[in-house]
Design a protein around this motif. Sequence first.
Motif, mmCIF file in Angstrom:
data_model
loop_
_atom_site.group_PDB
_atom_site.id
_atom_site.type_symbol
_atom_site.label_atom_id
_atom_site.label_comp_id
_atom_site.label_asym_id
_atom_site.label_seq_id
_atom_site.Cartn_x
_atom_site.Cartn_y
_atom_site.Cartn_z
ATOM 1 N N ALA A 15 4.661 -3.094 -4.790
ATOM 2 C CA ALA A 15 5.775 -2.142 -4.696
ATOM 3 C C ALA A 15 7.036 -2.849 -4.217
ATOM 4 O O ALA A 15 6.989 -3.669 -3.298
ATOM 5 C CB ALA A 15 5.408 -1.013 -3.745
ATOM 6 N N LYS A 18 8.478 1.084 -1.340
ATOM 7 C CA LYS A 18 7.098 1.343 -0.905
ATOM 8 C C LYS A 18 6.760 2.824 -0.782
ATOM 9 O O LYS A 18 7.598 3.625 -0.339
ATOM 10 C CB LYS A 18 6.866 0.728 0.486
ATOM 11 C CG LYS A 18 7.293 -0.704 0.645
ATOM 12 C CD LYS A 18 6.380 -1.639 -0.086
ATOM 13 C CE LYS A 18 6.825 -3.083 0.051
ATOM 14 N NZ LYS A 18 5.984 -3.984 -0.756
ATOM 15 N N TYR A 19 5.525 3.117 -1.113
ATOM 16 C CA TYR A 19 4.915 4.416 -0.804
ATOM 17 C C TYR A 19 4.418 4.319 0.636
ATOM 18 O O TYR A 19 3.528 3.528 0.933
ATOM 19 C CB TYR A 19 3.780 4.644 -1.802
ATOM 20 C CG TYR A 19 2.615 5.504 -1.357
ATOM 21 C CD1 TYR A 19 2.797 6.768 -0.790
ATOM 22 C CD2 TYR A 19 1.307 5.054 -1.576
ATOM 23 C CE1 TYR A 19 1.699 7.546 -0.425
ATOM 24 C CE2 TYR A 19 0.214 5.836 -1.236
ATOM 25 C CZ TYR A 19 0.409 7.072 -0.654
ATOM 26 O OH TYR A 19 -0.671 7.836 -0.301
ATOM 27 N N MET A 20 5.016 5.063 1.539
ATOM 28 C CA MET A 20 4.522 5.053 2.922
ATOM 29 C C MET A 20 4.715 6.439 3.527
ATOM 30 O O MET A 20 5.835 6.915 3.670
ATOM 31 C CB MET A 20 5.261 3.971 3.731
ATOM 32 C CG MET A 20 4.691 3.749 5.142
ATOM 33 S SD MET A 20 2.866 3.808 5.344
ATOM 34 C CE MET A 20 2.281 2.472 4.286
ATOM 35 N N SER A 124 -7.550 -1.729 -3.446
ATOM 36 C CA SER A 124 -7.780 -0.315 -3.751
ATOM 37 C C SER A 124 -6.990 0.124 -4.976
ATOM 38 O O SER A 124 -7.491 0.894 -5.794
ATOM 39 C CB SER A 124 -7.522 0.569 -2.533
ATOM 40 O OG SER A 124 -6.162 0.865 -2.403
ATOM 41 N N GLY A 169 -3.765 6.306 -3.653
ATOM 42 C CA GLY A 169 -2.380 6.581 -4.056
ATOM 43 C C GLY A 169 -1.784 5.510 -4.950
ATOM 44 O O GLY A 169 -1.403 5.764 -6.099
ATOM 45 N N SER A 170 -1.716 4.271 -4.435
ATOM 46 C CA SER A 170 -0.983 3.244 -5.177
ATOM 47 C C SER A 170 -1.663 2.858 -6.490
ATOM 48 O O SER A 170 -1.039 2.216 -7.341
ATOM 49 C CB SER A 170 -0.776 2.006 -4.293
ATOM 50 O OG SER A 170 -2.013 1.570 -3.790
ATOM 51 N N ARG A 173 -0.036 3.465 -10.050
ATOM 52 C CA ARG A 173 1.008 2.639 -10.654
ATOM 53 C C ARG A 173 0.430 1.447 -11.423
ATOM 54 O O ARG A 173 1.187 0.552 -11.801
ATOM 55 C CB ARG A 173 1.978 2.157 -9.567
ATOM 56 C CG ARG A 173 2.749 3.295 -8.859
ATOM 57 C CD ARG A 173 3.745 2.715 -7.869
ATOM 58 N NE ARG A 173 3.069 1.712 -7.054
ATOM 59 C CZ ARG A 173 3.099 1.651 -5.727
ATOM 60 N NH1 ARG A 173 3.818 2.510 -5.029
ATOM 61 N NH2 ARG A 173 2.429 0.713 -5.090
ATOM 62 N N SER A 213 -4.766 1.516 5.326
ATOM 63 C CA SER A 213 -3.545 2.161 4.838
ATOM 64 C C SER A 213 -3.538 3.663 5.127
ATOM 65 O O SER A 213 -2.472 4.227 5.385
ATOM 66 C CB SER A 213 -3.296 1.856 3.366
ATOM 67 O OG SER A 213 -4.263 2.455 2.560
ATOM 68 N N HIS A 217 -0.375 5.441 6.868
ATOM 69 C CA HIS A 217 0.359 6.589 6.314
ATOM 70 C C HIS A 217 0.505 7.697 7.373
ATOM 71 O O HIS A 217 1.499 8.399 7.414
ATOM 72 C CB HIS A 217 -0.382 7.173 5.099
ATOM 73 C CG HIS A 217 -0.297 6.326 3.870
ATOM 74 N ND1 HIS A 217 0.882 6.072 3.208
ATOM 75 C CD2 HIS A 217 -1.247 5.684 3.151
ATOM 76 C CE1 HIS A 217 0.643 5.312 2.147
ATOM 77 N NE2 HIS A 217 -0.643 5.053 2.095
ATOM 78 N N MET A 263 9.717 -0.449 6.150
ATOM 79 C CA MET A 263 8.316 -0.043 6.328
ATOM 80 C C MET A 263 7.698 -0.739 7.546
ATOM 81 O O MET A 263 7.021 -0.094 8.367
ATOM 82 C CB MET A 263 7.516 -0.354 5.064
ATOM 83 C CG MET A 263 6.052 0.034 5.169
ATOM 84 S SD MET A 263 5.134 -0.179 3.630
ATOM 85 C CE MET A 263 4.804 -1.926 3.648
ATOM 86 N N ASP A 303 3.417 -6.160 1.644
ATOM 87 C CA ASP A 303 2.707 -4.885 1.694
ATOM 88 C C ASP A 303 2.229 -4.639 3.126
ATOM 89 O O ASP A 303 2.689 -5.291 4.042
ATOM 90 C CB ASP A 303 1.541 -4.916 0.707
ATOM 91 C CG ASP A 303 1.904 -4.172 -0.576
ATOM 92 O OD1 ASP A 303 2.896 -3.427 -0.552
ATOM 93 O OD2 ASP A 303 1.186 -4.327 -1.562
ATOM 94 N N ALA A 304 1.261 -3.749 3.269
ATOM 95 C CA ALA A 304 0.690 -3.503 4.593
ATOM 96 C C ALA A 304 -0.297 -4.629 4.881
ATOM 97 O O ALA A 304 -1.522 -4.444 4.880
ATOM 98 C CB ALA A 304 0.014 -2.143 4.632
HETATM 99 O O1 PMV Z 1 -2.492 3.336 -1.896
HETATM 100 P P1 PMV Z 1 -2.629 3.194 -0.430
HETATM 101 O O2 PMV Z 1 -2.936 4.478 0.270
HETATM 102 O O3 PMV Z 1 -3.580 2.071 -0.065
HETATM 103 O O4 PMV Z 1 -1.184 2.791 0.168
HETATM 104 C C1 PMV Z 1 -0.615 1.532 -0.057
HETATM 105 C C2 PMV Z 1 0.783 1.526 0.420
HETATM 106 C C3 PMV Z 1 1.499 0.184 0.341
HETATM 107 O O5 PMV Z 1 0.725 -0.783 -0.347
HETATM 108 C C4 PMV Z 1 1.750 -0.359 1.744
HETATM 109 C C5 PMV Z 1 2.844 0.340 -0.347
HETATM 110 C C6 PMV Z 1 2.775 0.636 -1.817
HETATM 111 O O6 PMV Z 1 3.619 1.420 -2.272
HETATM 112 O O7 PMV Z 1 1.917 0.076 -2.520
#
Ligand code: PMV
Length: 356
Positions: A15, A18-20, A124, A169-170, A173, A213, A217, A263, A303-304
């Motif tokens: 990303a 970022k999705y956070m 993931s 979530g991610s 994409r 993650s 979140h 983030m 990322d995280a």
């Molecule tokens: O998809 P998740 O719930 O593992 O969240 C991942 C979030 C980040 O990788 C930190 C940012 C993103 O948008 O991928």
Amino acid sequence: MNERRILARAPSNIAIVKYMGKADVARNLPANPSLSMTLSNLCTFVEIRPSAESRLVAEKPEGARGESPSLSAEGAAKFLRHLARVFERAPTLLAPFGVVVRPAEAVEIRTANTFPAAAGIASSASSFAALTLAAAAYAAEDVEAFRAVYAKDPELRRRLAALSREGSGSSCRSFEGPFVAWDGERVEAVESALRPLSDLVVVVSAGEKKVGSSEAHRRVRTSPHWEGRTIRAANRYADLRRALARGEFAALREIADADFRDMHRLFESSEPPFSYFAPGTEAVLAFLGSFAEGNAPIAVTMDAGPNVHVIVHQADEERWRRTLADRFPEFPVLVDREGTGAEFTVTGVAGGEARS
Ligand code: PMV
């Protein structure tokens, strides 16, 4: 028993915005829109084949590259729950595309990641995207009909992406590329006028993450900086879409830098605070910062996790790989390129093997 085997392959994605934070935890709806670059070789293979009982087998799928990861009991249960979700939703999801679904049956799942388990790369996104695609293709009565729609109708990818989002979530994409926007329920590829890009991942630390993650979140909402985060991210998202359409790499660089720092500042100011930085992360960032100040075409993001992603033009990939390896010989550098999203092959049905 039907002997069909499906082998899906889905890449990871990185990303830029970022999705956070989640707006809806149960459905994995994001607090803010995000935009990522789809990768290609950093990916997960998932194979589904018939079995007497549904289970995960700790073996590498036939025809896959990489290594079979060792999943925790919790990770395996989450994977099997998502498999059941895809089988359950497949009839309504595929009907509008004229694809009929056959009765659900027990299956075995095998999976492998091309990136080493110890590389500290989150799997993931790639694993849930691959599982969603493999299970949907497996469920189709006529897999060739499914393949034809998957190849030509982007709406099917979007629907599969939305379903995959519920597992992780991610992962939503990872069905298209090179650039994919995710806003609420909607996931779509976005036009880019940039030259082809590469992602060099500087693996600063490969250790297990202390804060997963889901917890991240949740916890970012306790930060005093959470206020305004949704707007800051939404503005960067709009700016990035414009920058991609115009082919403005310098704008992408600025946005990437601002958003990953935003983030990580949330993480560090949460209650209780946490950080993914490892010894070495700051040094890598400082080294790269000196090039960015000189206007070199590199964009940096994290990322995280403790590792640093360096996005450069493919034409400059080898030069940057060498620069990083010379300066930080202690940190492996994984090299990947932008890609086009999840795909699958079929074996065991009449006509042998075919590729989507
Ligand atoms: O998809 P998740 O719930 O593992 O969240 C991942 C979030 C980040 O990788 C930190 C940012 C993103 O948008 O991928």
